[in-house]
Every structure is written in C-alpha cells, then in structure tokens.
Scaffold this motif. Structure first.
Motif, mmCIF file in Angstrom:
data_model
loop_
_atom_site.group_PDB
_atom_site.id
_atom_site.type_symbol
_atom_site.label_atom_id
_atom_site.label_comp_id
_atom_site.label_asym_id
_atom_site.label_seq_id
_atom_site.Cartn_x
_atom_site.Cartn_y
_atom_site.Cartn_z
ATOM 1 N N GLU A 1 0.842 -1.209 0.000
ATOM 2 C CA GLU A 1 0.000 0.000 0.000
ATOM 3 C C GLU A 1 0.874 1.255 0.000
ATOM 4 O OE1 GLU A 1 -3.269 -0.377 -0.333
ATOM 5 O OE2 GLU A 1 -4.200 -1.501 1.294
ATOM 6 N N HIS B 1 -10.628 0.147 -6.878
ATOM 7 C CA HIS B 1 -9.216 0.342 -7.234
ATOM 8 C C HIS B 1 -8.814 -0.590 -8.374
ATOM 9 C CE1 HIS B 1 -8.434 1.570 -2.748
ATOM 10 N NE2 HIS B 1 -9.382 2.274 -3.321
ATOM 11 N N GLU C 1 -6.283 4.031 0.683
ATOM 12 C CA GLU C 1 -5.139 3.155 0.984
ATOM 13 C C GLU C 1 -4.483 3.566 2.297
ATOM 14 O OE1 GLU C 1 -5.519 0.724 -0.528
ATOM 15 O OE2 GLU C 1 -5.120 0.731 -2.665
ATOM 16 N N GLU D 1 -11.461 -2.139 -2.560
ATOM 17 C CA GLU D 1 -10.500 -2.566 -3.585
ATOM 18 C C GLU D 1 -11.171 -2.842 -4.923
ATOM 19 O OE1 GLU D 1 -7.211 -2.464 -3.533
ATOM 20 O OE2 GLU D 1 -7.400 -1.644 -1.536
ATOM 21 N N LEU E 1 2.166 1.770 -3.431
ATOM 22 C CA LEU E 1 1.043 2.206 -4.260
ATOM 23 C C LEU E 1 0.700 3.684 -4.012
ATOM 24 C CD1 LEU E 1 -1.881 -0.244 -4.327
ATOM 25 C CD2 LEU E 1 -2.281 2.181 -4.530
ATOM 26 N N GLU F 1 -8.122 7.450 -3.992
ATOM 27 C CA GLU F 1 -7.594 6.107 -3.731
ATOM 28 C C GLU F 1 -6.463 6.168 -2.697
ATOM 29 O OE1 GLU F 1 -7.229 3.508 -7.147
ATOM 30 O OE2 GLU F 1 -5.581 2.431 -6.196
ATOM 31 N N GLU G 1 -3.041 -5.847 -5.220
ATOM 32 C CA GLU G 1 -4.457 -5.774 -4.842
ATOM 33 C C GLU G 1 -5.212 -7.074 -5.126
ATOM 34 O OE1 GLU G 1 -5.740 -2.207 -6.920
ATOM 35 O OE2 GLU G 1 -5.295 -1.008 -5.139
HETATM 36 FE FE FE2 Z 1 -6.238 -0.562 -3.424
#
Ligand code: FE2
Ligand code: FE2
Length: 296
Positions: free
Chosen positions: A83, A197, A114, A194, A86, A110, A163
């Motif tokens: 995460e 995402h 996260e 998620e 990301l 997002e 993910e």
């Molecule tokens: Fe995610």
C-alpha cells in the motif's frame, strides 16, 4: 478534450460517486477492543503454508491456530508495504497531472483509502499480538526505487498484483464462519473498496499497454515478473514459523516444497495472471521468475 480522456474521466467520475456512497472508516466500523475468539482461524486451515506436511501433522491444534494468526499478520505486513508503494506511485501520478480532472481526483481518493487501509492493517497486526512482519531491507530498498521510478504497464501491474492476490484470499474468507470475526470484518471493508481500485487500475493498464512499444514491453514483462516473484515469496515471512516453535529455515523450505502451498499461491494469482496474460505482459524475459513464483 480527446475521446480517450472523456471516457477516462467518466470512469473516474463514476468511481468518485461510488466512493462517496460506499466507503468505510475502519476506526468507527470495527470494534477494536473486542477480544479475539478462541478456536478461530486467522487464515483458512487449508491455506496455511505447512498444511498437509509432516511438520503440520506434528503440531498441536493450538500451535496451528497460532501459526494461522502469524500468517495473517504476515500478509497484513506485506499489504502495508504494498500500500505504501502504491500510495507513492499514485501521489506521483496526481502530482504530474491536471488536478481538475476526474482521473487525478480519483487517484487522490484512492490514496486516502489506501492510507486508511494501512492503518487498518496496522491495527489488525497490533490486535493479533504478533510482530510487525515486513519484507527485508533489500526488498524494501527495491520497493522504494520501484515506487520512485515505475510508470506505464509495470506500475499498474504492480498495483494489480498487490491488490488482486490479497483480494482473492480475502474473498474466500469473507463468508467462512471458521475465520476470526475481526479478520473477516477487515477483509469485508477491504474487498468493497478494492473493487473500485482494481477497476481503475485495470483500465489504466489497458491504456498503458496500447501506448507501449514492443521493445519497451520486454522491459515491463521482466519487471512485472520480478515483482510477482517478490510478492509471492513475501506472503509468508519465514519468521512466522517461530510462533509454533519451528526453525524458520527448515519450515520455509518445507512450505516451498509443499504442493498444497504452491496451489494456494497459484489460486491467489489466478485472476490477475489471466488478465496480465491477456494484456501480453506474461512472457519472455520474465518466465524464469514467473515459474519460480508458483503464480502460474
Ligand atoms: Fe487498493
Ligand atoms: Fe487497500
């Protein structure tokens, strides 16, 4: 504005509306002070890395539960690491884009989700009462480098590998009554958020592939395979075996040789590997790492 940007922003607007309608604050949604239930698994028994081996047969039931608790913490620790990578990549994307576009606003949304997930996983580890398992210093350094440089198909594939593999395990557990209620609650929140995402990243990845030359695709295929291997190998931190009084090296070797564990990893990668394959991202020169990862 081009047609590609219009559809891209339409998708982002839809995702932003969905976020407004359905997102969770784990601090409020989860009763963190509730005691853990005795005799509950934290990952399903058949997903424990030693399940089916003589080492597993030699453990008491209490040791098996402990091992599943530490294994869940290990996945959560890997999740936090992923995460963080990301969030850095999405922040870079937002920083170089148009803040008035739906795409950049969704990327920032997002990041916010996260960030909450990272804290949720951290609190889960704290509540499970295990060490905070984390990939080692070399892998951490590679992660920092990757998150500072990656773009295009490799960046989106990295996001999706992180993910979708965890999502697959979490979905399997969400309705399993043998699983610790706290773990199921964490999973349920994560699955819902998620889904957005994953939809966003899959669409971005398709677009990125269209813009990538055949020569560049070779480089992306290599980095994606290398990353897939790292994720697969770090799902279970070898130190978890100490919780059951086992030698980490011996138990780690037994887990890697365990066909049921290899099948678990393949199960985790099933959906994302099909998608990456369809996008031409699974192939030479990455096949050495894919085969070693057990994701294929
Ligand atoms: Fe995610
Ligand atoms: Fe997340």
């Amino acid at each position: 504005m081009s047609t590609a940007n219009t559809t891209r922003d339409q998708t982002a607007d839809r995702l932003l509306r969905s976020t407004a309608a359905r997102s969770y604050d784990p601090e409020l949604e989860i009763n963190w002070s509730a005691p853990l239930r005795d005799g509950a698994w934290c990952i399903p028994e058949h997903r424990c890395s030693l399940y089916g081996t003589p080492l597993w047969d030699g453990l008491t039931q209490a040791q098996r539960f402990d091992l599943s608790r530490h294994a869940a913490a290990s996945v959560a620790g890997l999740g936090i690491w992923l995460e963080m990578i990301l969030m850095r990549m999405l922040t870079r994307l937002a920083g170089s884009g148009d803040v008035t576009s739906g795409r950049v606003q969704y990327a920032l949304t997002e990041v916010a989700e996260e960030c909450r997930h990272t804290i949720m996983f951290a609190r889960l580890i704290e509540t499970l009462g295990t060490p905070a398992y984390h990939p080692g210093p070399v892998i951490s350094a590679l992660g920092r480098l990757f998150s500072a440089r990656a773009s295009g198909p490799a960046m989106w594939a990295a996001i999706l590998l992180g993910e979708e593999i965890t999502d697959r395990f979490q979905r399997e557990m969400a309705d399993d009554a043998s699983i610790q209620p706290l773990v199921r609650m964490v999973n349920r929140i994560h699955i819902i958020e998620e889904a957005r995402h994953i939809g966003f990243a899959r669409e971005e990845l398709r677009r990125a592939v269209e813009r990538t030359s055949a020569g560049q695709m070779l480089v992306h295929r290599y980095f994606i395979a290398r990353l897939g291997y790292i994720i697969a190998r770090n799902l279970v931190n070898p130190q978890v075996y100490r919780a059951a009084g086992l030698d980490p090296r011996t138990a780690h070797r037994a887990a890697l040789a365990n066909l049921l564990h290899r099948e678990t990893i393949r199960f985790g990668g099933e959906k994302i590997m099909t998608f990456l394959g369809d996008q031409g991202l699974v192939g030479p020169p990455g096949m050495f790492w894919w085969r070693r990862s057990f994701l294929l």
